[in-house]
Design a protein around this motif. Structure first.
Motif, PDB file in Angstrom:
ATOM      1  N   ALA A  23      50.858  78.183  72.517  1.00  0.00           N
ATOM      2  CA  ALA A  23      50.061  78.173  71.280  1.00  0.00           C
ATOM      3  C   ALA A  23      50.783  77.505  70.121  1.00  0.00           C
ATOM      4  O   ALA A  23      50.138  77.019  69.188  1.00  0.00           O
ATOM      5  N   GLY A  24      52.115  77.454  70.164  1.00  0.00           N
ATOM      6  CA  GLY A  24      52.872  76.858  69.075  1.00  0.00           C
ATOM      7  C   GLY A  24      53.223  75.399  69.265  1.00  0.00           C
ATOM      8  O   GLY A  24      53.855  74.790  68.381  1.00  0.00           O
ATOM      9  N   TRP A  30      46.220  73.113  67.055  1.00  0.00           N
ATOM     10  CA  TRP A  30      44.850  73.052  66.561  1.00  0.00           C
ATOM     11  C   TRP A  30      43.958  74.047  67.296  1.00  0.00           C
ATOM     12  O   TRP A  30      43.041  74.638  66.697  1.00  0.00           O
ATOM     13  N   ARG A  31      44.244  74.229  68.600  1.00  0.00           N
ATOM     14  CA  ARG A  31      43.401  75.123  69.390  1.00  0.00           C
ATOM     15  C   ARG A  31      43.659  76.585  69.021  1.00  0.00           C
ATOM     16  O   ARG A  31      42.730  77.392  68.987  1.00  0.00           O
ATOM     17  N   ALA A  32      44.923  76.916  68.751  1.00  0.00           N
ATOM     18  CA  ALA A  32      45.228  78.263  68.277  1.00  0.00           C
ATOM     19  C   ALA A  32      44.495  78.532  66.967  1.00  0.00           C
ATOM     20  O   ALA A  32      43.914  79.612  66.769  1.00  0.00           O
ATOM     21  N   GLU A  33      44.487  77.550  66.086  1.00  0.00           N
ATOM     22  CA  GLU A  33      43.806  77.712  64.800  1.00  0.00           C
ATOM     23  C   GLU A  33      42.299  77.851  64.992  1.00  0.00           C
ATOM     24  O   GLU A  33      41.633  78.620  64.289  1.00  0.00           O
ATOM     25  N   ALA A 142      39.040  80.476  71.685  1.00  0.00           N
ATOM     26  CA  ALA A 142      39.106  79.087  71.214  1.00  0.00           C
ATOM     27  C   ALA A 142      38.137  78.170  71.949  1.00  0.00           C
ATOM     28  O   ALA A 142      38.261  76.948  71.850  1.00  0.00           O
ATOM     29  N   GLU A 143      37.175  78.726  72.671  1.00  0.00           N
ATOM     30  CA  GLU A 143      36.183  77.887  73.354  1.00  0.00           C
ATOM     31  C   GLU A 143      35.602  76.875  72.357  1.00  0.00           C
ATOM     32  O   GLU A 143      35.237  77.228  71.238  1.00  0.00           O
ATOM     33  N   ASN A 144      35.539  75.623  72.767  1.00  0.00           N
ATOM     34  CA  ASN A 144      35.066  74.569  71.865  1.00  0.00           C
ATOM     35  C   ASN A 144      33.653  74.847  71.368  1.00  0.00           C
ATOM     36  O   ASN A 144      32.804  75.339  72.101  1.00  0.00           O
TER      37      ASN A 144
END
Length: 343
Positions: A23-24, A30-33, A142-144
Motif C-alpha cells: 500500500a505504501g 493512489w489505490r490506497a487513497e 479500493a475497487e475502481n
C-alpha cells in the motif's frame, strides 16, 4: 467468543499493513487513497492510517516489529473502533513475538482482512476474540469506480448491525481477476461474470457449528506452530477454506488436505464451506480432490458446499470467526445464525 462493538457512522477505522507493505509503494499509493476515500464516503466513518502502514514493502519486511506496533497502537487507541488490513502477503506470522496480547484481549475490536491475514485472525481466535475474514483496503474497498453492492451489504450487516446476519445468498456476479493496478486503469471497471451459485459436493442434509478456517495455504503453512488451533477447537465446527491467487496444483492440494485429514480435522467438523477458486482456475479439479480426500477419511457423509464468495473473490461476504453457522446441502443455503457485533 468475545464479540467487538458495532460500528456507527462517525466512528474511526484504522488502516494497518501487517503483511505486505504494498500500500505504501509509489505506484500503488493512489489505490490506497482510493480505498480510504471509499471507506469514508460509503460508510460515513473517519479513517486513521497508522504510522507505519504506508512505509513500503522493503521497510515493512525488514521491520515486523513496526507492523505489530501499529496493531498494538490501534488496539489501545480508544478512538479506533475497527482495524482494516491493507492487503495480504506471505509472512505476517513474523509479527507473533511482537504482538501485545494483553492489548489484544482487553480491547476487542472489529478486525478485517483475508489471505495471509489468516495468521493474524488466529492470534485473535486463539484468545477468544471474534474477527472478520473479510475485505481488505487495496482490493474490496479500493475497487475502481465504486465498491460492489454485495460487499457493502455484507459489511453493513456484519459490522453496523447487532441483528443476526442470517442467510448469505450467492453473489450473482463475480469480478474478473486481473485488472492491473496501474493508475491509468483508475477509471476502468473490471468486467463482471455470471456466478453459478452454491454447489453441494459431499454429504447430505444440514449441519450447524462455529466458523473456523481461513486461507488454505496459510493454514497448511502454520501447522506445527503455536498459531495452529488445538484440534479440539475444530470439534463441531463449520470449516471454511479458500485458496489464494497462487493457484496451487490439484496434486499439492491433495497432499496437503491428506495431511490435515490424518491429524483428524475432518473427523471433528460438522460441515465445510469452500470458496470459489480464484478466477475459477482448477474449479473441477479441486472439487474432485476434496471428494477424494473426504472419501479416504470415511466422511462421505460430511455436508460440503462449494463455490462460495469469500476470500480471494470480489465481491465477497464476511465470515466472523467463532460464530454459529448453518450449511444446508439440500436447500443449497448458508446462514450465519448470530450477530458479529454487540452494542
Amino acid at each position: 467468543m468475545i464479540k467487538p462493538q458495532r460500528l456507527y457512522e462517525g466512528d474511526t477505522v484504522a488502516i494497518v499493513s501487517l503483511s505486505s507493505g504494498l500500500a505504501g509503494e509509489p505506484g500503488i499509493r493512489w489505490r490506497a487513497e482510493q480505498g480510504i476515500r471509499h471507506i469514508e464516503e460509503t460508510f460515513n466513518v473517519k479513517v486513521k492510517v497508522m504510522p507505519n502502514a504506508l512505509k513500503g514493502i522493503d521497510y515493512l519486511y525488514d521491520h515486523p516489529e513496526k507492523r505489530a506496533e501499529d496493531l498494538n497502537s490501534a488496539l489501545k487507541d480508544p478512538e479506533v473502533k475497527a482495524i482494516i488490513c491493507a492487503i495480504g502477503g506471505k509472512e505476517s506470522i513474523r509479527l507473533l513475538p511482537y504482538v501485545d496480547f494483553d492489548a489484544l484481549t482487553n480491547n476487542p475490536k472489529i478486525f478485517s482482512g483475508y489471505s495471509d491475514t489468516t495468521s493474524n485472525h488466529l492470534m485473535f481466535y486463539n484468545n477468544g476474540i471474534s474477527t472478520s475474514y473479510g475485505p481488505a483496503l487495496l482490493t474490496d474497498f479500493a475497487e475502481n469506480i465504486e465498491m460492489d453492492d454485495y460487499t457493502v451489504e455484507s459489511i453493513r450487516k456484519t459490522w453496523f448491525s447487532t441483528e443476526p446476519i442470517g442467510d448469505i445468498k450467492p453473489a450473482a456476479k463475480l469480478r474478473k481477476y486481473g485488472l492491473q493496478w496501474d493508475i491509468e486503469n483508475k477509471e476502468k471497471r473490471r468486467p463482471l461474470l455470471d456466478n453459478a451459485g452454491y454447489e453441494s459436493i459431499n454429504g447430505s442434509g444440514a449441519a450447524e457449528g462455529h466458523l473456523i478456517g481461513g486461507c488454505f495455504e496459510v493454514i497448511d503453512n502454520i501447522r506445527g506452530t503455536e498459531l495452529f488451533p488445538d484440534l479440539n477447537q475444530f470439534d463441531g465446527g463449520i470449516l471454511f477454506f479458500e485458496n489464494s491467487e497462487t493457484n496451487i496444483t490439484p496434486e499439492t492440494l491433495e497432499d496437503n488436505l491428506r495431511s490435515l485429514s490424518m491429524i483428524g480435522i475432518f473427523d471433528r467438523v460438522h460441515g465445510i464451506i469452500i470458496g470459489r477458486p480464484e478466477s475459477g482456475i482448477y474449479y473441477e479439479e479441486y472439487k474432485e480432490v476434496w471428494q477424494k480426500i473426504l472419501k479416504e477419511a470415511g466422511r462421505e457423509d460430511l455436508p460440503v458446499l462449494y463455490n462460495l464468495s469469500f476470500g480471494h473473490n470480489e465481491p465477497k461476504f464476511i465470515l466472523p470467526y467463532g460464530l454459529k453457522a448453518k450449511v444446508d446441502t439440500e436447500k443449497l443455503t448458508f446462514e450465519i445464525l448470530e450477530s458479529a457485533v454487540t452494542d
